[in-house]
Design a protein around this motif. Structure first.
Motif, PDB file in Angstrom:
ATOM      1  N   ILE A 196       0.852  -1.193   0.000  1.00 34.76           N
ATOM      2  CA  ILE A 196       0.000   0.000   0.000  1.00 34.76           C
ATOM      3  C   ILE A 196       0.885   1.239   0.000  1.00 34.76           C
ATOM      4  O   ILE A 196       1.696   1.435   0.912  1.00 34.76           O
ATOM      5  N   ASP A 197       0.738   2.061  -1.029  1.00 32.37           N
ATOM      6  CA  ASP A 197       1.486   3.319  -1.106  1.00 32.37           C
ATOM      7  C   ASP A 197       0.640   4.528  -0.717  1.00 32.37           C
ATOM      8  O   ASP A 197       1.191   5.587  -0.385  1.00 32.37           O
ATOM      9  N   MET A 198      -0.687   4.388  -0.776  1.00 33.38           N
ATOM     10  CA  MET A 198      -1.597   5.501  -0.506  1.00 33.38           C
ATOM     11  C   MET A 198      -2.950   4.936  -0.092  1.00 33.38           C
ATOM     12  O   MET A 198      -3.357   3.885  -0.592  1.00 33.38           O
ATOM     13  N   VAL A 199      -3.640   5.628   0.812  1.00 28.10           N
ATOM     14  CA  VAL A 199      -4.960   5.189   1.259  1.00 28.10           C
ATOM     15  C   VAL A 199      -5.941   6.346   1.111  1.00 28.10           C
ATOM     16  O   VAL A 199      -5.662   7.469   1.559  1.00 28.10           O
ATOM     17  N   LEU A 200      -7.093   6.063   0.503  1.00 27.15           N
ATOM     18  CA  LEU A 200      -8.136   7.068   0.308  1.00 27.15           C
ATOM     19  C   LEU A 200      -9.438   6.540   0.908  1.00 27.15           C
ATOM     20  O   LEU A 200      -9.858   5.424   0.602  1.00 27.15           O
ATOM     21  N   GLY A 201     -10.067   7.337   1.774  1.00 24.37           N
ATOM     22  CA  GLY A 201     -11.322   6.946   2.402  1.00 24.37           C
ATOM     23  C   GLY A 201     -12.348   8.049   2.290  1.00 24.37           C
ATOM     24  O   GLY A 201     -11.995   9.236   2.262  1.00 24.37           O
ATOM     25  N   GLY A 202     -13.630   7.686   2.235  1.00 24.85           N
ATOM     26  CA  GLY A 202     -14.688   8.659   2.015  1.00 24.85           C
ATOM     27  C   GLY A 202     -15.667   8.763   3.158  1.00 24.85           C
ATOM     28  O   GLY A 202     -15.474   8.204   4.241  1.00 24.85           O
ATOM     29  N   GLY A 203     -16.749   9.486   2.904  1.00 26.55           N
ATOM     30  CA  GLY A 203     -17.786   9.694   3.895  1.00 26.55           C
ATOM     31  C   GLY A 203     -18.890   8.660   3.760  1.00 26.55           C
ATOM     32  O   GLY A 203     -19.007   7.980   2.741  1.00 26.55           O
ATOM     33  N   GLY A 204     -19.703   8.556   4.801  1.00 27.38           N
ATOM     34  CA  GLY A 204     -20.804   7.603   4.765  1.00 27.38           C
ATOM     35  C   GLY A 204     -21.859   7.945   5.794  1.00 27.38           C
ATOM     36  O   GLY A 204     -21.601   8.683   6.748  1.00 27.38           O
ATOM     37  N   GLN A 205     -23.048   7.418   5.603  1.00 23.96           N
ATOM     38  CA  GLN A 205     -24.100   7.591   6.585  1.00 23.96           C
ATOM     39  C   GLN A 205     -23.827   6.725   7.811  1.00 23.96           C
ATOM     40  O   GLN A 205     -22.933   5.879   7.811  1.00 23.96           O
ATOM     41  N   ASP A 206     -24.645   6.919   8.856  1.00 29.13           N
ATOM     42  CA  ASP A 206     -24.473   6.114  10.066  1.00 29.13           C
ATOM     43  C   ASP A 206     -24.583   4.624   9.757  1.00 29.13           C
ATOM     44  O   ASP A 206     -23.867   3.801  10.335  1.00 29.13           O
ATOM     45  N   THR A 207     -25.483   4.271   8.826  1.00 29.77           N
ATOM     46  CA  THR A 207     -25.649   2.857   8.479  1.00 29.77           C
ATOM     47  C   THR A 207     -24.388   2.300   7.843  1.00 29.77           C
ATOM     48  O   THR A 207     -24.017   1.153   8.097  1.00 29.77           O
ATOM     49  N   GLY A 208     -23.721   3.108   7.025  1.00 29.68           N
ATOM     50  CA  GLY A 208     -22.469   2.675   6.413  1.00 29.68           C
ATOM     51  C   GLY A 208     -21.378   2.473   7.438  1.00 29.68           C
ATOM     52  O   GLY A 208     -20.622   1.491   7.386  1.00 29.68           O
ATOM     53  N   GLN A 209     -21.305   3.394   8.407  1.00 30.44           N
ATOM     54  CA  GLN A 209     -20.292   3.267   9.451  1.00 30.44           C
ATOM     55  C   GLN A 209     -20.525   2.014  10.293  1.00 30.44           C
ATOM     56  O   GLN A 209     -19.569   1.328  10.677  1.00 30.44           O
ATOM     57  N   LYS A 210     -21.794   1.713  10.565  1.00 29.84           N
ATOM     58  CA  LYS A 210     -22.102   0.520  11.346  1.00 29.84           C
ATOM     59  C   LYS A 210     -21.709  -0.750  10.599  1.00 29.84           C
ATOM     60  O   LYS A 210     -21.278  -1.736  11.212  1.00 29.84           O
ATOM     61  N   LYS A 211     -21.838  -0.733   9.264  1.00 31.47           N
ATOM     62  CA  LYS A 211     -21.485  -1.916   8.483  1.00 31.47           C
ATOM     63  C   LYS A 211     -19.993  -2.205   8.530  1.00 31.47           C
ATOM     64  O   LYS A 211     -19.571  -3.357   8.551  1.00 31.47           O
TER      65      LYS A 211
END
Length: 252
Positions: free
Chosen positions: A53-68
């Motif tokens: 892994i040379d780079m990590v990209l993460g995005g936003g999500g709803q509460d349901t996404g975070q729970k998953k």
């Protein structure tokens, strides 16, 4: 032969609510135009962890996404922290920015732990901060994006974390109180800026690319870049400048 850069997209199935996959597209396109070979791995819960892994990209999500994702996310906490401490460039947007912090306290007082890469905590509020936003960054100049969050994030003083930038408007940015927005620690960037962020802010995209290349190969070079690729990169930068001007003039 072009040099490879391995990019990991973190939980794109559930943490991509505001088009944050555009950040992945921007990085891969610019890498290719600089003469590198981008290799993207989409990591979702239950997937095997990438070997490199040379780079990590993460995005936003709803509460349901975070729970998953949360259970799997904590199984990867040590690996992500080790990458951050070793200088791997990362961009974490909104929900992932919060989860990279120390904890999130919801409106009803429930405390959800983060993984502590970013020394910050978030408090859920009833008031939502939303709209186009310009922040002033010493490192990247003016950063332009679109914030949409009700969590208010506070950076912990005296532990090596600093804001990504500062905002002029009242009631905007990290928490609506101290005029900060985002966070910088190691080579990790956390921010509430959607948009997607990177198409309108090539300086940040190039920071991620340059840092990834220097970490892996000892230098960032364009020896494999063709004249046509350089010209296309210049065109994209012009388009970005035009988009920045339009976004900066729109409050919502």
């Amino acid at each position: 032969m072009a040099k490879t850069i391995d990019v990991m997209s973190l939980y794109p199935k559930d943490m991509n609510i505001y088009g944050d996959s555009g950040n992945v597209l921007t990085v891969t396109r610019r890498l290719a135009l600089y003469g590198y070979e981008p290799r993207v791995t989409a990591y979702n819960q239950g997937d095997p962890w990438p070997e490199h892994i040379d780079m990590v990209l993460g995005g936003g999500g709803q509460d349901t996404g975070q729970k998953k994702i949360i259970d799997d996310f904590f199984t990867r906490a040590d690996a992500l922290a080790a990458l951050a401490e070793s200088g791997t460039p990362m961009l974490m947007i909104c929900g992932m920015y919060q989860l990279f912090g120390e904890y999130f306290e919801t409106v009803d007082g429930t405390r959800l732990d983060g993984i502590g890469v970013i020394p910050a905590h978030t408090i859920g509020r009833d008031v939502r901060m939303i709209g186009n936003l310009v922040e002033h960054s010493d490192e990247f100049g003016d950063v332009i994006g679109y914030e949409n969050h009700s969590g208010q994030t506070f950076l912990r003083a005296g532990v090596g974390v600093r804001p990504l930038g500062r905002v002029d408007q009242e009631g905007r940015g990290n928490n609506g109180e101290d005029h900060t927005e985002g966070a910088r620690v190691h080579n990790v960037i956390g921010t509430y800026m959607h948009g997607s962020l990177l198409p309108k802010n090539p300086a940040i995209a190039d920071f991620l690319i340059r840092t990834a290349a220097e970490n892996r190969y000892g230098e960032f070079g364009t020896a494999d870049q063709t004249d046509a690729q350089a010209a296309e990169l210049a065109r994209l930068d012009k388009v970005a400048a035009e988009a920045r001007a339009v976004a900066a003039g729109r409050p919502r």
